[in-house]
Design an enzyme around this catalytic site. Sequence first.
Site, PDB file in Angstrom:
ATOM      1  N   SER A 191       0.837  -1.201   0.000  1.00 48.03           N
ATOM      2  CA  SER A 191       0.000   0.000   0.000  1.00 48.03           C
ATOM      3  C   SER A 191       0.872   1.250   0.000  1.00 48.03           C
ATOM      4  CB  SER A 191      -0.896   0.013   1.244  1.00 48.03           C
ATOM      5  OG  SER A 191      -1.614   1.233   1.340  1.00 48.03           O
ATOM      6  N   TYR A 198      -1.059  -0.218  10.373  1.00 48.35           N
ATOM      7  CA  TYR A 198      -1.211  -0.718   9.008  1.00 48.35           C
ATOM      8  C   TYR A 198      -0.038  -0.271   8.151  1.00 48.35           C
ATOM      9  CZ  TYR A 198      -3.224  -1.094   4.277  1.00 48.35           C
ATOM     10  OH  TYR A 198      -3.456  -1.378   2.955  1.00 48.35           O
TER      11      TYR A 198
END
Length: 263
Positions: free
Chosen positions: A145, A156
């Site tokens: 990501s 994350y």
Amino acid sequence: MKQKARFENKVVIVTGAAQGIGEGVATAIAAEGGKVILADRNLLVRDVAKRINDNNGQAHAVLADLETWEGALGVANSTLEIYGKIDISIHNVGGTIWAKPYQEYTPDEIMAEVNRSLFPSLWSCRAVLPTMISQQSGVIVNISSIATRSIHRIPYAASKGGVNAMTMSLAMEHADNNIRINAIATGGTEAPPRQIPRNPQPLSEQEKIWYQAIIDQTVSSSLMKRYGTIQEQINAILFLASDEASYITGTILPVGGGDMGMG
């Protein structure tokens, strides 16, 4: 003009294949001749496999908790039992569970985020590598990501930074085994509501504000000032998985409209 079948007779694992990008990748690979193992802990993965088979594709669903070593190993073993080889493995499990400033996360929430977005790729790579080394061939595509440079999702971001580091290091380690290992760093992506949400709890008014801040920052950081589509992510994943990318390894390809994220 007939579509080029880039995955003809290739055995391909796609994790997180029950919905979203994973479902799209598995469906597209099957349409291009691939024999697909769809791995997910969500029962919906069986419906995806059925749709592929009903459309003359070849797919098997494997239920597995990919946050565990046992789950990842079970997927690899099932693939070998069914098809006898593993040509390509695409690791798609992950995703932000909570969206808030780091100091608002509890220790348990931090662990849950890391278990969700780092360990599935760690375990899945470890599970398929012995077979690929034995074959002296293989392709791994990890889904990362651009959120390695973002706000309100630090656990994350750290997890996806780990995926990037693993990808680049494994590529160095196994180039001599004729194994290509790359990652796609997905940007903001428009998608229908998840049938099984990562966080089933309704957001508080404050949590809605924090989540909107992520959306605003993602659009602002993109040179194209928009979210991408699921198909735009699928296209990039299929390219790296295919022989068209035969001279690409150890690369993190950002697909974020010009937002490069961070390695």
